[in-house]
Design an enzyme around this catalytic site. Structure first.
Site, PDB file in Angstrom:
ATOM      1  N   LYS A  96       0.835  -1.204   0.000  1.00  0.00           N
ATOM      2  CA  LYS A  96       0.000   0.000   0.000  1.00  0.00           C
ATOM      3  C   LYS A  96       0.878   1.267   0.000  1.00  0.00           C
ATOM      4  O   LYS A  96       2.099   1.183   0.208  1.00  0.00           O
ATOM      5  CB  LYS A  96      -0.911  -0.047   1.233  1.00  0.00           C
ATOM      6  CG  LYS A  96      -1.876  -1.246   1.236  1.00  0.00           C
ATOM      7  CD  LYS A  96      -2.762  -1.227   2.477  1.00  0.00           C
ATOM      8  CE  LYS A  96      -3.746  -2.378   2.498  1.00  0.00           C
ATOM      9  NZ  LYS A  96      -4.670  -2.304   3.653  1.00  0.00           N
ATOM     10  N   TYR A 126     -12.537  -2.054  -2.919  1.00  0.00           N
ATOM     11  CA  TYR A 126     -12.991  -2.173  -1.532  1.00  0.00           C
ATOM     12  C   TYR A 126     -14.511  -2.080  -1.401  1.00  0.00           C
ATOM     13  O   TYR A 126     -15.023  -1.749  -0.330  1.00  0.00           O
ATOM     14  CB  TYR A 126     -12.298  -1.116  -0.665  1.00  0.00           C
ATOM     15  CG  TYR A 126     -10.867  -1.489  -0.311  1.00  0.00           C
ATOM     16  CD1 TYR A 126     -10.593  -2.605   0.490  1.00  0.00           C
ATOM     17  CD2 TYR A 126      -9.795  -0.752  -0.778  1.00  0.00           C
ATOM     18  CE1 TYR A 126      -9.299  -2.961   0.812  1.00  0.00           C
ATOM     19  CE2 TYR A 126      -8.475  -1.107  -0.458  1.00  0.00           C
ATOM     20  CZ  TYR A 126      -8.248  -2.209   0.342  1.00  0.00           C
ATOM     21  OH  TYR A 126      -6.956  -2.567   0.657  1.00  0.00           O
ATOM     22  N   THR A 160      -4.870  -7.450  10.870  1.00  0.00           N
ATOM     23  CA  THR A 160      -5.217  -6.135  10.284  1.00  0.00           C
ATOM     24  C   THR A 160      -4.719  -4.984  11.167  1.00  0.00           C
ATOM     25  O   THR A 160      -4.131  -4.020  10.667  1.00  0.00           O
ATOM     26  CB  THR A 160      -6.760  -6.033  10.140  1.00  0.00           C
ATOM     27  OG1 THR A 160      -7.237  -7.194   9.469  1.00  0.00           O
ATOM     28  CG2 THR A 160      -7.158  -4.779   9.389  1.00  0.00           C
ATOM     29  N   ASN A 191      -1.717   0.067   7.134  1.00  0.00           N
ATOM     30  CA  ASN A 191      -1.138  -1.198   7.584  1.00  0.00           C
ATOM     31  C   ASN A 191      -0.305  -1.911   6.512  1.00  0.00           C
ATOM     32  O   ASN A 191      -0.182  -3.128   6.496  1.00  0.00           O
ATOM     33  CB  ASN A 191      -2.227  -2.102   8.171  1.00  0.00           C
ATOM     34  CG  ASN A 191      -3.300  -2.444   7.163  1.00  0.00           C
ATOM     35  OD1 ASN A 191      -3.205  -2.058   5.995  1.00  0.00           O
ATOM     36  ND2 ASN A 191      -4.308  -3.186   7.580  1.00  0.00           N
ATOM     37  N   HIS A 195      -1.832  -5.481   1.633  1.00  0.00           N
ATOM     38  CA  HIS A 195      -3.114  -6.180   1.457  1.00  0.00           C
ATOM     39  C   HIS A 195      -2.815  -7.606   1.010  1.00  0.00           C
ATOM     40  O   HIS A 195      -1.857  -7.831   0.260  1.00  0.00           O
ATOM     41  CB  HIS A 195      -3.954  -5.488   0.371  1.00  0.00           C
ATOM     42  CG  HIS A 195      -5.115  -6.335  -0.086  1.00  0.00           C
ATOM     43  ND1 HIS A 195      -6.315  -6.354   0.584  1.00  0.00           N
ATOM     44  CD2 HIS A 195      -5.227  -7.240  -1.094  1.00  0.00           C
ATOM     45  CE1 HIS A 195      -7.127  -7.224  -0.010  1.00  0.00           C
ATOM     46  NE2 HIS A 195      -6.489  -7.769  -1.032  1.00  0.00           N
ATOM     47  N   GLU A 217      -9.557 -10.939  -7.166  1.00  0.00           N
ATOM     48  CA  GLU A 217      -8.625  -9.810  -7.036  1.00  0.00           C
ATOM     49  C   GLU A 217      -7.484  -9.911  -8.045  1.00  0.00           C
ATOM     50  O   GLU A 217      -7.018  -8.892  -8.543  1.00  0.00           O
ATOM     51  CB  GLU A 217      -8.079  -9.757  -5.608  1.00  0.00           C
ATOM     52  CG  GLU A 217      -9.146  -9.347  -4.600  1.00  0.00           C
ATOM     53  CD  GLU A 217      -8.656  -9.325  -3.157  1.00  0.00           C
ATOM     54  OE1 GLU A 217      -9.460  -8.947  -2.292  1.00  0.00           O
ATOM     55  OE2 GLU A 217      -7.488  -9.690  -2.893  1.00  0.00           O
TER      56      GLU A 217
HETATM   57  P1  GDP Z   1      -7.412  -7.069   5.856  1.00  0.00           P
HETATM   58  O1  GDP Z   1      -7.989  -8.225   5.067  1.00  0.00           O
HETATM   59  O2  GDP Z   1      -6.554  -7.524   7.008  1.00  0.00           O
HETATM   60  O3  GDP Z   1      -6.711  -6.052   4.992  1.00  0.00           O
HETATM   61  O4  GDP Z   1      -8.637  -6.318   6.568  1.00  0.00           O
HETATM   62  P2  GDP Z   1     -10.109  -5.926   6.072  1.00  0.00           P
HETATM   63  O5  GDP Z   1     -10.455  -6.597   4.766  1.00  0.00           O
HETATM   64  O6  GDP Z   1     -11.026  -6.117   7.222  1.00  0.00           O
HETATM   65  O7  GDP Z   1     -10.008  -4.357   5.823  1.00  0.00           O
HETATM   66  C1  GDP Z   1      -9.465  -3.812   4.639  1.00  0.00           C
HETATM   67  C2  GDP Z   1      -8.618  -2.630   5.006  1.00  0.00           C
HETATM   68  O8  GDP Z   1      -9.433  -1.601   5.546  1.00  0.00           O
HETATM   69  C3  GDP Z   1      -7.571  -2.893   6.093  1.00  0.00           C
HETATM   70  O9  GDP Z   1      -6.400  -3.515   5.631  1.00  0.00           O
HETATM   71  C4  GDP Z   1      -7.311  -1.491   6.605  1.00  0.00           C
HETATM   72  O10 GDP Z   1      -6.450  -0.752   5.714  1.00  0.00           O
HETATM   73  C5  GDP Z   1      -8.713  -0.884   6.548  1.00  0.00           C
HETATM   74  N1  GDP Z   1      -9.438  -1.064   7.824  1.00  0.00           N
HETATM   75  C6  GDP Z   1      -9.951  -2.212   8.340  1.00  0.00           C
HETATM   76  N2  GDP Z   1     -10.571  -2.021   9.520  1.00  0.00           N
HETATM   77  C7  GDP Z   1     -10.454  -0.700   9.764  1.00  0.00           C
HETATM   78  C8  GDP Z   1     -10.903   0.152  10.838  1.00  0.00           C
HETATM   79  O11 GDP Z   1     -11.542  -0.294  11.808  1.00  0.00           O
HETATM   80  N3  GDP Z   1     -10.586   1.480  10.732  1.00  0.00           N
HETATM   81  C9  GDP Z   1      -9.900   2.007   9.682  1.00  0.00           C
HETATM   82  N4  GDP Z   1      -9.642   3.330   9.653  1.00  0.00           N
HETATM   83  N5  GDP Z   1      -9.467   1.242   8.655  1.00  0.00           N
HETATM   84  C10 GDP Z   1      -9.727  -0.076   8.691  1.00  0.00           C
END
Ligand code: GDP
Length: 143
Positions: A11, A51, A93, A114, A117, A128
């Site tokens: 990212k 997303y 995450t 973070n 992805h 994807e």
């Molecule tokens: P991943 O599969 O570990 O990337 O997590 P998710 O699919 O749940 O979320 C996608 C992305 O959204 C994450 O990698 C973070 O960049 C962002 N994200 C997820 N949860 C949160 C949250 O609670 N707050 C914020 N600001 N960003 C989040």
């Protein structure tokens, strides 16, 4: 275990911190081969679409704005159990909950910024990969 393919993205914060080499080294060290890769800047529309599953979440607008804030590096990783293996290398995450030695524990600032992805299952991996690459873009490597 089956040989799988998964989609990985470094990212904008990972690019900004000059972590491409470090992250690729971790993939290769874990026998995840890079079989396609490109650097690009996501458009607003691409980030919205990528997303889409999170469109109802409170953080969606912020996430799209972060993901379009600079270039990203997108790659297809191939190897035994690649989907789960990549998730283990990435860590949870939220970096505060990620195991020590994972990419997110070592480098991420927050649950949003973070660094990486990774696809979370076989269906999303296939979807994807198709989002960014055609079959001809993916290089066959010797076992
Ligand atoms: P991943 O599969 O570990 O990337 O997590 P998710 O699919 O749940 O979320 C996608 C992305 O959204 C994450 O990698 C973070 O960049 C962002 N994200 C997820 N949860 C949160 C949250 O609670 N707050 C914020 N600001 N960003 C989040």
């Amino acid at each position: 275990m089956n040989v799988e393919r998964t989609l990985s993205i470094i990212k904008p914060d990972g690019i900004e911190k000059d972590l491409i080499g470090e992250i690729f080294r971790r993939f290769e060290g874990a026998k995840l081969r890079i079989v396609a890769a490109k650097m690009l800047k996501l458009s607003q529309e691409q980030a919205n679409q990528f997303y889409f599953v999170h469109r109802e979440k409170s953080f969606y607008a912020d996430l799209v704005s972060y993901m379009t804030s600079g270039p990203v590096m997108v790659q297809v990783l191939e190897g035994e159990g690649a989907i789960e293996k990549n998730r283990l290398i990435m860590g949870a995450t939220d970096p505060a909950e990620a195991d020590p030695g994972t990419i997110r524990s070592d480098f991420a600032e927050s649950i949003e910024r973070n660094i990486v992805h990774g696809s979370d299952g076989p269906l999303t991996a296939a979807e994807e990969i198709r989002f960014f690459f055609s079959e001809e873009d993916i290089c066959l490597r010797r076992p």
